[in-house]
Design a protein around this motif. Structure first.
Motif, PDB file in Angstrom:
ATOM      1  N   THR A 226     -17.342  20.061  13.722  1.00  0.00           N
ATOM      2  CA  THR A 226     -16.979  20.897  14.865  1.00  0.00           C
ATOM      3  C   THR A 226     -16.187  22.144  14.474  1.00  0.00           C
ATOM      4  O   THR A 226     -15.717  22.881  15.347  1.00  0.00           O
ATOM      5  N   GLY A 227     -15.994  22.366  13.167  1.00  0.00           N
ATOM      6  CA  GLY A 227     -15.260  23.566  12.744  1.00  0.00           C
ATOM      7  C   GLY A 227     -13.773  23.511  13.042  1.00  0.00           C
ATOM      8  O   GLY A 227     -13.134  24.528  13.290  1.00  0.00           O
ATOM      9  N   THR A 228     -13.224  22.291  13.039  1.00  0.00           N
ATOM     10  CA  THR A 228     -11.789  22.095  13.299  1.00  0.00           C
ATOM     11  C   THR A 228     -11.090  21.832  11.966  1.00  0.00           C
ATOM     12  O   THR A 228     -11.591  21.034  11.163  1.00  0.00           O
ATOM     13  N   LEU A 229      -9.951  22.465  11.735  1.00  0.00           N
ATOM     14  CA  LEU A 229      -9.229  22.182  10.493  1.00  0.00           C
ATOM     15  C   LEU A 229      -8.536  20.819  10.613  1.00  0.00           C
ATOM     16  O   LEU A 229      -7.904  20.517  11.631  1.00  0.00           O
ATOM     17  N   LEU A 230      -8.663  20.016   9.569  1.00  0.00           N
ATOM     18  CA  LEU A 230      -8.017  18.701   9.545  1.00  0.00           C
ATOM     19  C   LEU A 230      -6.723  18.822   8.738  1.00  0.00           C
ATOM     20  O   LEU A 230      -6.750  19.199   7.563  1.00  0.00           O
ATOM     21  N   ILE A 231      -5.615  18.523   9.403  1.00  0.00           N
ATOM     22  CA  ILE A 231      -4.297  18.622   8.753  1.00  0.00           C
ATOM     23  C   ILE A 231      -3.686  17.228   8.653  1.00  0.00           C
ATOM     24  O   ILE A 231      -3.518  16.546   9.668  1.00  0.00           O
ATOM     25  N   PHE A 232      -3.358  16.799   7.451  1.00  0.00           N
ATOM     26  CA  PHE A 232      -2.622  15.547   7.280  1.00  0.00           C
ATOM     27  C   PHE A 232      -1.151  15.877   7.092  1.00  0.00           C
ATOM     28  O   PHE A 232      -0.792  16.642   6.187  1.00  0.00           O
ATOM     29  N   ASP A 233      -0.322  15.304   7.940  1.00  0.00           N
ATOM     30  CA  ASP A 233       1.124  15.429   7.792  1.00  0.00           C
ATOM     31  C   ASP A 233       1.574  14.288   6.879  1.00  0.00           C
ATOM     32  O   ASP A 233       1.679  13.139   7.302  1.00  0.00           O
ATOM     33  N   GLU A 234       1.822  14.662   5.619  1.00  0.00           N
ATOM     34  CA  GLU A 234       2.230  13.662   4.613  1.00  0.00           C
ATOM     35  C   GLU A 234       3.717  13.807   4.305  1.00  0.00           C
ATOM     36  O   GLU A 234       4.164  13.483   3.206  1.00  0.00           O
ATOM     37  N   VAL A 235       4.469  14.311   5.285  1.00  0.00           N
ATOM     38  CA  VAL A 235       5.901  14.521   5.058  1.00  0.00           C
ATOM     39  C   VAL A 235       6.590  13.201   4.690  1.00  0.00           C
ATOM     40  O   VAL A 235       7.434  13.156   3.800  1.00  0.00           O
ATOM     41  N   GLN A 236       6.188  12.119   5.352  1.00  0.00           N
ATOM     42  CA  GLN A 236       6.833  10.829   5.039  1.00  0.00           C
ATOM     43  C   GLN A 236       5.986   9.974   4.089  1.00  0.00           C
ATOM     44  O   GLN A 236       6.512   9.242   3.260  1.00  0.00           O
ATOM     45  N   THR A 237       4.677  10.074   4.198  1.00  0.00           N
ATOM     46  CA  THR A 237       3.790   9.218   3.391  1.00  0.00           C
ATOM     47  C   THR A 237       3.517   9.798   2.003  1.00  0.00           C
ATOM     48  O   THR A 237       3.007   9.088   1.142  1.00  0.00           O
ATOM     49  N   GLY A 238       3.864  11.072   1.811  1.00  0.00           N
ATOM     50  CA  GLY A 238       3.497  11.743   0.563  1.00  0.00           C
ATOM     51  C   GLY A 238       4.418  11.459  -0.608  1.00  0.00           C
ATOM     52  O   GLY A 238       5.446  10.798  -0.472  1.00  0.00           O
ATOM     53  N   VAL A 239       4.014  11.953  -1.764  1.00  0.00           N
ATOM     54  CA  VAL A 239       4.784  11.884  -3.006  1.00  0.00           C
ATOM     55  C   VAL A 239       5.121  10.434  -3.366  1.00  0.00           C
ATOM     56  O   VAL A 239       6.266  10.091  -3.655  1.00  0.00           O
ATOM     57  N   GLY A 240       4.100   9.610  -3.348  1.00  0.00           N
ATOM     58  CA  GLY A 240       4.221   8.274  -3.924  1.00  0.00           C
ATOM     59  C   GLY A 240       4.565   7.135  -2.989  1.00  0.00           C
ATOM     60  O   GLY A 240       4.433   5.969  -3.342  1.00  0.00           O
ATOM     61  N   ARG A 241       5.011   7.447  -1.789  1.00  0.00           N
ATOM     62  CA  ARG A 241       5.584   6.406  -0.918  1.00  0.00           C
ATOM     63  C   ARG A 241       4.648   5.224  -0.646  1.00  0.00           C
ATOM     64  O   ARG A 241       5.093   4.098  -0.495  1.00  0.00           O
ATOM     65  N   THR A 242       3.350   5.482  -0.590  1.00  0.00           N
ATOM     66  CA  THR A 242       2.419   4.387  -0.280  1.00  0.00           C
ATOM     67  C   THR A 242       1.770   3.801  -1.535  1.00  0.00           C
ATOM     68  O   THR A 242       0.896   2.946  -1.438  1.00  0.00           O
ATOM     69  N   GLY A 243       2.195   4.306  -2.719  1.00  0.00           N
ATOM     70  CA  GLY A 243       1.616   3.784  -3.960  1.00  0.00           C
ATOM     71  C   GLY A 243       0.530   4.676  -4.538  1.00  0.00           C
ATOM     72  O   GLY A 243       0.000   4.386  -5.609  1.00  0.00           O
ATOM     73  N   LYS A 244       0.184   5.735  -3.830  1.00  0.00           N
ATOM     74  CA  LYS A 244      -0.643   6.812  -4.392  1.00  0.00           C
ATOM     75  C   LYS A 244       0.129   8.102  -4.158  1.00  0.00           C
ATOM     76  O   LYS A 244       1.072   8.129  -3.367  1.00  0.00           O
ATOM     77  N   TRP A 245      -0.301   9.177  -4.812  1.00  0.00           N
ATOM     78  CA  TRP A 245       0.455  10.416  -4.620  1.00  0.00           C
ATOM     79  C   TRP A 245       0.569  10.744  -3.136  1.00  0.00           C
ATOM     80  O   TRP A 245       1.619  11.094  -2.635  1.00  0.00           O
ATOM     81  N   PHE A 246      -0.565  10.614  -2.420  1.00  0.00           N
ATOM     82  CA  PHE A 246      -0.553  10.923  -0.991  1.00  0.00           C
ATOM     83  C   PHE A 246      -1.236   9.802  -0.219  1.00  0.00           C
ATOM     84  O   PHE A 246      -2.177   9.177  -0.729  1.00  0.00           O
ATOM     85  N   GLY A 247      -0.764   9.570   0.997  1.00  0.00           N
ATOM     86  CA  GLY A 247      -1.211   8.416   1.768  1.00  0.00           C
ATOM     87  C   GLY A 247      -2.710   8.399   2.027  1.00  0.00           C
ATOM     88  O   GLY A 247      -3.344   7.340   2.027  1.00  0.00           O
ATOM     89  N   HIS A 248      -3.299   9.576   2.240  1.00  0.00           N
ATOM     90  CA  HIS A 248      -4.733   9.615   2.569  1.00  0.00           C
ATOM     91  C   HIS A 248      -5.614   9.257   1.379  1.00  0.00           C
ATOM     92  O   HIS A 248      -6.795   8.998   1.545  1.00  0.00           O
ATOM     93  N   GLN A 249      -5.022   9.244   0.179  1.00  0.00           N
ATOM     94  CA  GLN A 249      -5.841   8.958  -1.009  1.00  0.00           C
ATOM     95  C   GLN A 249      -6.282   7.494  -1.070  1.00  0.00           C
ATOM     96  O   GLN A 249      -7.155   7.145  -1.847  1.00  0.00           O
ATOM     97  N   HIS A 250      -5.703   6.649  -0.214  1.00  0.00           N
ATOM     98  CA  HIS A 250      -6.197   5.273  -0.098  1.00  0.00           C
ATOM     99  C   HIS A 250      -7.543   5.241   0.634  1.00  0.00           C
ATOM    100  O   HIS A 250      -8.265   4.257   0.565  1.00  0.00           O
ATOM    101  N   ASP A 251      -7.817   6.305   1.386  1.00  0.00           N
ATOM    102  CA  ASP A 251      -8.983   6.294   2.278  1.00  0.00           C
ATOM    103  C   ASP A 251     -10.172   7.074   1.737  1.00  0.00           C
ATOM    104  O   ASP A 251     -11.206   7.158   2.413  1.00  0.00           O
ATOM    105  N   GLY A 252     -10.009   7.681   0.561  1.00  0.00           N
ATOM    106  CA  GLY A 252     -11.134   8.391  -0.044  1.00  0.00           C
ATOM    107  C   GLY A 252     -11.613   9.584   0.756  1.00  0.00           C
ATOM    108  O   GLY A 252     -12.797   9.916   0.711  1.00  0.00           O
ATOM    109  N   VAL A 253     -10.713  10.216   1.511  1.00  0.00           N
ATOM    110  CA  VAL A 253     -11.092  11.429   2.238  1.00  0.00           C
ATOM    111  C   VAL A 253     -10.086  12.529   1.902  1.00  0.00           C
ATOM    112  O   VAL A 253      -8.986  12.241   1.431  1.00  0.00           O
TER     113      VAL A 253
END
Ligand code: PLP
Length: 414
Positions: A226-253
């Motif tokens: 649909t031409g919409t920008l997808l923004i992930f707010d990784e302010v809390q989940t980012g930089v290792g907190r979930t065990g990967k650098w960023f939280g979305h990296q668990h989801d392969g997207v």
């Protein structure tokens, strides 16, 4: 043993001064912290606390990590601030360090999570104006239960009424859809009026809500279509907190834009907007125009030196693996507590070192009772006891924390 305050004032004197001179916006615990080391904090009376909050998911290397302290001191002796009128060595290298660990090609630096989200929203609006040629696409879509910050734009996109109260009129247009509900997202995005969809890969402040499998991938597909920008707010989940650098990296997207802050500086204020080459055009400078976005302090040498050290230490010390392994252990221990203390406890959720124990009533009393017993936890979503320890936490810290929480729940559940 009593810790010295830096000024010689007592804890009571300091709290009285805060009552006299601070704007009364916070509701603080009656403690002044004096010193931190690793997983521990000490208040000015010398009392030790085991810290499972890490300064609200900030002090990812633990308190006063020697390598971080040294790099800040070294940078302070060399160059602290010059502004973005000039290129900054540590900033350029910090951007490279981030880009090498995620989807992003380009990074803009600021000073906090709210500011990073403000930057991402400006990027999205301006992308539609100047790159897509669709200025009418100005709707921002966010999720119910989300938390994106306290500035005027970020409260407007925060999906919890209590943070938006008494502030109107709020920035428009914004639409909120239920978190985890792809069909609801599709209905809004198919109207092709949205410039961006912003969400947290795990809703943190909202109560540690992990979305259903496939949700982020579904949104990726919808946004691309649909031409919409997808923004992930990784302010809390980012930089290792979930065990990967960023939280979305668990989801392969991958998103088009990602924001981060908190743990990036390990305790030094810094925020960042990371974007693909294409999305980054939204904040691109055009000859003859004004600088489209900027920050006086953003990307200063001191904060960027800290961020580079944080990234290096996480890697050298294997802290992502530690977060996955010990985080799973924490999850098991919380599951056992949840089973033992039902119906006071209603379940657990989270990933890595971002975990919650849900209660059937307000979590505030648990938070206070834990502190009185020397354990620091925090509250998310009103009824969830949140664990967000430093990424260095070991099983021994988890065991100690669980023992205290077990005792507190036992007492409160009676
Ligand atoms: C997901 C998320 N976004 C944004 C923010 C706001 O960050 P800051 O307090 O640094 O402005 C927070 C803070 O808790 C957060 O958890």
């Amino acid at each position: 043993m009593s810790e010295k305050t830096q000024t010689g004032l007592t804890q009571d004197e300091l709290i009285a001064l805060a009552g006299r001179h601070m704007i009364q916006n916070y509701r603080q615990q009656p403690v002044v912290m004096a010193r931190g080391a690793g997983m521990e904090l000490f208040d000015v009376s010398g009392r030790r606390y085991l810290d499972m909050t890490a300064g609200i998911a900030v002090c990812c290397l633990g308190h006063s990590h020697p390598a971080l302290a040294e790099s800040i001191a070294e940078q302070a002796r060399t160059l602290q601030h010059v502004s973005n009128l000039y290129y900054i060595e540590q900033q350029i290298l910090a951007a490279r360090d981030i880009a090498e660990r995620c989807f992003a090609d380009r990074v803009f630096f600021c000073n906090s999570g709210a500011e990073a989200n403000e930057g991402a929203l400006k990027l999205a609006r301006r992308y539609q104006h100047t790159v897509a040629g669709a200025p009418e696409r100005n709707l921002i879509v966010s999720t119910l239960g989300s938390f994106h910050g306290r500035s005027m734009a970020t409260v407007a996109i925060t999906g919890q009424e209590k943070y938006r109260a008494d502030l109107g009129p709020l920035i428009e247009p914004v639409t909120m859809v239920p978190y985890g509900d792809l069909a609801a997202a599709e209905k809004v995005l198919e109207q092709r009026t949205a410039c961006a969809f912003i969400l947290e890969p795990i809703q943190a402040e909202g109560g540690i809500i992990v979305p259903p499998a496939g949700y982020l991938a579904g949104l990726r597909e919808l946004c691309s279509r649909t031409g919409t920008l997808l923004i992930f707010d990784e302010v809390q989940t980012g930089v290792g907190r979930t065990g990967k650098w960023f939280g979305h990296q668990h989801d392969g997207v991958t998103p088009d834009v990602m924001t981060m802050a908190k743990a990036l500086g390990g305790g030094v204020p810094i925020g960042a907007v990371a974007a693909t080459d294409e999305a980054a055009r939204g904040l691109g400078f055009r000859e003859g125009g004004a600088v489209p976005h900027a920050s006086t302090f953003g990307g200063n040498p001191l904060a960027c030196a800290a961020a580079r050290t944080v990234i290096r230490v996480i890697e050298e010390d294997g802290l992502l693996a530690n977060t996955r392994e010990v985080g799973a252990y924490l999850g098991e221990k919380l599951d056992a507590l949840a089973a033992a203390h039902a119906p006071l406890t209603t379940g657990t959720r989270g990933r890595g070192f971002l975990r919650g124990l849900a209660l059937s009533r307000a979590a505030g009393p648990v938070y206070s009772a834990c502190r009185e017993r020397g354990l620091l936890v925090s509250v998310a979503g009103g009824t969830v006891v949140r664990f967000a320890p430093a990424l260095i936490a070991g099983r021994e810290h988890i065991d100690e924390a669980i023992e205290i929480l077990d005792a507190v729940l036992g007492e409160l559940g009676q």
